[in-house]
Write a protein that holds these residues in place. Sequence first.
Motif, short mmCIF file in Angstrom:
data_model
loop_
_atom_site.label_atom_id
_atom_site.label_comp_id
_atom_site.label_asym_id
_atom_site.label_seq_id
_atom_site.Cartn_x
_atom_site.Cartn_y
_atom_site.Cartn_z
N LEU A 187 45.00 34.65 29.55
CA LEU A 187 44.11 34.63 30.72
C LEU A 187 43.03 35.70 30.60
N GLU A 188 43.41 36.84 30.02
CA GLU A 188 42.49 37.97 29.93
C GLU A 188 41.18 37.57 29.25
N ARG A 219 33.08 35.56 46.22
CA ARG A 219 32.76 34.64 47.31
C ARG A 219 33.58 33.37 47.17
N ARG A 220 33.64 32.64 48.23
CA ARG A 220 34.34 31.35 48.19
C ARG A 220 33.67 30.44 47.16
N GLY A 221 34.44 29.81 46.33
CA GLY A 221 33.89 28.89 45.33
C GLY A 221 33.50 29.56 44.03
N SER A 222 33.63 30.90 43.96
CA SER A 222 33.26 31.58 42.71
C SER A 222 34.25 31.23 41.61
N VAL A 223 33.74 31.18 40.39
CA VAL A 223 34.63 30.94 39.25
C VAL A 223 35.31 32.26 38.92
N VAL A 224 36.64 32.25 38.89
CA VAL A 224 37.36 33.49 38.60
C VAL A 224 37.90 33.49 37.17
N ALA A 225 38.01 32.32 36.58
CA ALA A 225 38.48 32.25 35.18
C ALA A 225 38.05 30.92 34.58
#
Lengths: 699, 367
Positions: free
Chosen positions: B73-74, B86-92
């Motif tokens: 994941l890193e 923010r809502r909807g942001s790509v986190v990975a």
Amino acid sequence: MAAFTSPTPSNGGAFARTGSILAVDFGSVHTRAILIDLVDGEYQLVAKGKARTSAGFPNHDVNIGMIRAAAQLAYATGRRLFDPDSERIITPEQPDRSGVDVVRFTASIGRPLRTILMGLVPEMSVASAYRAIAGTYVQIIDTITLDDARSPQAQLNALLLARPDLIFIVGGTEGGANSSVMEFVNLARLAMRFGARNVNPPVLFAGNSDLEGEVRAAFADLTSVFVAENVRPSADREQLDAATGELSLTYDAVSSSRGLGFERISHLSELGVLPTAGSYDLITEYLARSHQAEMRRGGGMLIADLGSAVSTLSAAIDKRVLTTIRTDIGVGHSAALLFDQAGIEAFQQWLPFTSETSEISAYVLNKTLHPAYIPEDRRSLFLEHALARAALRYLLTISRPAWTVETALDKADEPLPPMFQIVGAGAAISETGRPGLSAMLLLDIFQPVGITHLQLDDSALIPALGALARTTPEAVVQVLDAGGLQFLATTISLSGTPRAGRSAARITITLHKESGDQTERHTINGGMLWVYDVPVGLTATISVRVTRRGLSINGKGSIRMQVAGGTAGLIIDARGRPIPLPAAARQRAALILSWYAQATGDAVYEPPEEWFKEARVEVTPAQRRAEKRAAQRRAKEAAATETDDRLADLSGEAVKPAPAAEKSRRRRGKKGETAPEVTAAPDTSDKDEDSDEFRSLFS
Amino acid sequence: MSSDLYFPDHRHLMGVTLLQRERLLPEDVDGKPERPKNSRVSIRDVVARGVRPAPYIVIEAARDLRLRKPEQLEKVLRVQLNEEVRRGSVVAGKVRRNGSPVRGKSVVTPRGGTVVYIGQGRIIIQEIADPVAVESGLNGTIVAVSEGRGVTIETYAAVMQGVWGNNKRAIGIIRAEPNDGLEQIFTDEMNNEYRGAVVVTRRSLQPVTLDVIESQGLAGVIAPSMPADPALIERAFDMKAAILLTEGFGSARMNTTYFQFFGEVEGRQVMIDAALPSVTSPNPPEAIITVPLTGERPLMPPANIRLRPSMEVHVVNGDGSTVTGTVVDLPKDPVILDNGLRVPCAFVELSTGETRYVPLANLEVYG
């Protein structure tokens, strides 16, 4: 739940024999102190004292109330218990007899331990954990099990947002499940890692002992871990004592960290501050074991403590002790919570007058504001006693389902199983100053059948003895044997429905006096609470025979027995079971007032006529005018809205004409709206005068 | 309980005294004090701030991206610890050139917040937390700081303690109600005379009184009582204004002693702490009034007042009302009351001239 098999040494051999003992119980309203000492080689209750608990304003320190209560002990015995310079208890006892050798503290004050319980199977380890918490003030705020349908996210939020005082993890039989338990451990660990709390809650682990090392390691850098024996070592075995003990210690630790002054006194007792309810559990077990013959005959026993904020009911039934603690049932701080749960009927059925909800709820709410209030007039007395009856009857109702497994005894609407002993505690019951009243309240609440011995703990002896049981058990035995609890009466309660005013039983009493035996015969009518004075220290031989079909003394037609004298004498309760309480206020008043008179020996009170009238609401003329204006305005607004609605309707489809009856109703409704809904009281002119006075003072 | 060693309940009613009051963040709020010890604070100053814990979102990123090992994941992370998203942001996972997610190859956060944990193939985000600020409510000096919780402020002021509050605080000027009662200012046109004031009424609060409080924008009301109607009490809790009761529930009128006290402080600034009373609440609901300090500085009020003959007391009645009286005698033995109870009592002469035995438990001292 505790089983009778757990060992409690009854001789002093295994324990150090100590001298004087000071035991202090901190309740929500009162702090009670007792001094127990060796008199001629036997432990005896020497003195008792009571003061208001000082945990709240203005002292914020439980020590102050303890010092005041102990000052009464010092005043009564002439012994110095406190060092005035350090304001601390002198311990051990000094050669000049100042101080005491042993100090014990119990407390029921403060909020319970908010606990999240994590366990594998609801019917196994989780059920055992629930039984382990009996005897301490634990409130399970959430339970996470394998059956939990919530997502890991929801479980995590439950752990983080509930901010528990303790996380209690159970599960896995010995040598059994590992990975599922560790999943719970990891979830709790995860919650602590980023919970951002200044102090994480401690963890109590009472599951598969193979995992002890891993559990300790998991929380090593996060919080303290307490480990107790597995509450469910195998599917068919349960061991609760160690977990219960650890819960008590955790309660002590959390109590100390909360302030209130417990941190200053906790170290004086090697056991810290123990939960009061644990004492009820232990002493119920002890008393039940002391009366094994009665228990074998199918009898049970009860100890009920009716507090201001917390109430406890310990029952010994079917060779088991089950304790129910409720922090939402009480006659002071918790009165309003009780009212919400028990409902108004639970109160009204015991009131000898017509009562409106507003009167009862005002009394209840005012009791939460003045929890120590003692009723001064008759009406308040009946409200207070209705509150006490409602509280303990409700506690009984919710406790019974756990008493027995798969039998009818646990059904709340069934008659109470025979109880050979009922002990009442708590100021509302034990501090009426009239033993007959206290006995009547216990009979009204529990409605026992057959032969029952009623006792009172009017000195808060049980909390103290419970705290002593583990270290000085002989003190428990000797103080109880010496009559530490007040013996109220032997009661014989008839089952069935006796007819009021008709003979229900006949009794022959032979009172054994020093001057010789004295025999009397009496007929007891149905509906009576028949009280006969058998003074303390005397005995009597009685023979009771029911005189009507359908009545019995716990299934028997007659009994012959010897009874000991009590402060309330001997009581034959011929009111029947359940006790009949008519719905009509006047008939109810006639019965209830006669029972009060029979219990106390006072004359029957003649209630004023207004007790049977509907109550009226007092409204000042100004309020009446304002209500009228407000109603007019509401009516105006409603009319405007109605017009708007019609216009809106007209823009869509045609409006159907309202039926004539509906129109008529609407007109009546409007007319009704303009008039105040409350009945105006006659005059309040003095109030306007007061107002002027107020105005002039302000100017 | 012996009558000669009895310490009755105590409520403050003092023209001027030295007071210390804690101003702490709620138990469920993490935060810190804003002012150091010995600093002076005004009535509106914020003395502690914190955030109420917000829910957490657990994103099983490694699983959703079908990574073989959680450690992978890193390499595909798009956020870092403590970053606000923010809502909807790509986190990975992968993103398009315009930053939007690639279906099946990226993970987005369903709600905004702060990244608080990354590990074991998971990303945990805490939703934006509610800030909480605690006002001083007093003009005084901070004499103690409790880390993570708040401060203790010392001040000289007049104080009156009541019995119940709707769990609100308010600051305003004390005003008396109109001659005809608070309900008389219920008019259709706007009346600014009482806006923001703390009004003292001698009558029990009624539903229409609450209408007036809301419509006129009163900061608070000090009243003797209110009916024990659950709907009315619920409404009182929902109101913005602080409501402080001096007597209790029912229709009791205000005790003359309180009524005279408020007459003497009309026009002064008051802080109502209409706390909901509990077993261990630090203080009863109270009104602290700013008054000028003249002459010698008063000491802290006494906390240990033993009941003695000739002492002035308040007698609490069953309907919640109180009446002032003077202790005439303290009998050593319990007394049988008219209702049959036998309890420790004091013999009290009431302000009405009536004398009677009153259970010790029903006495309050004030001062």
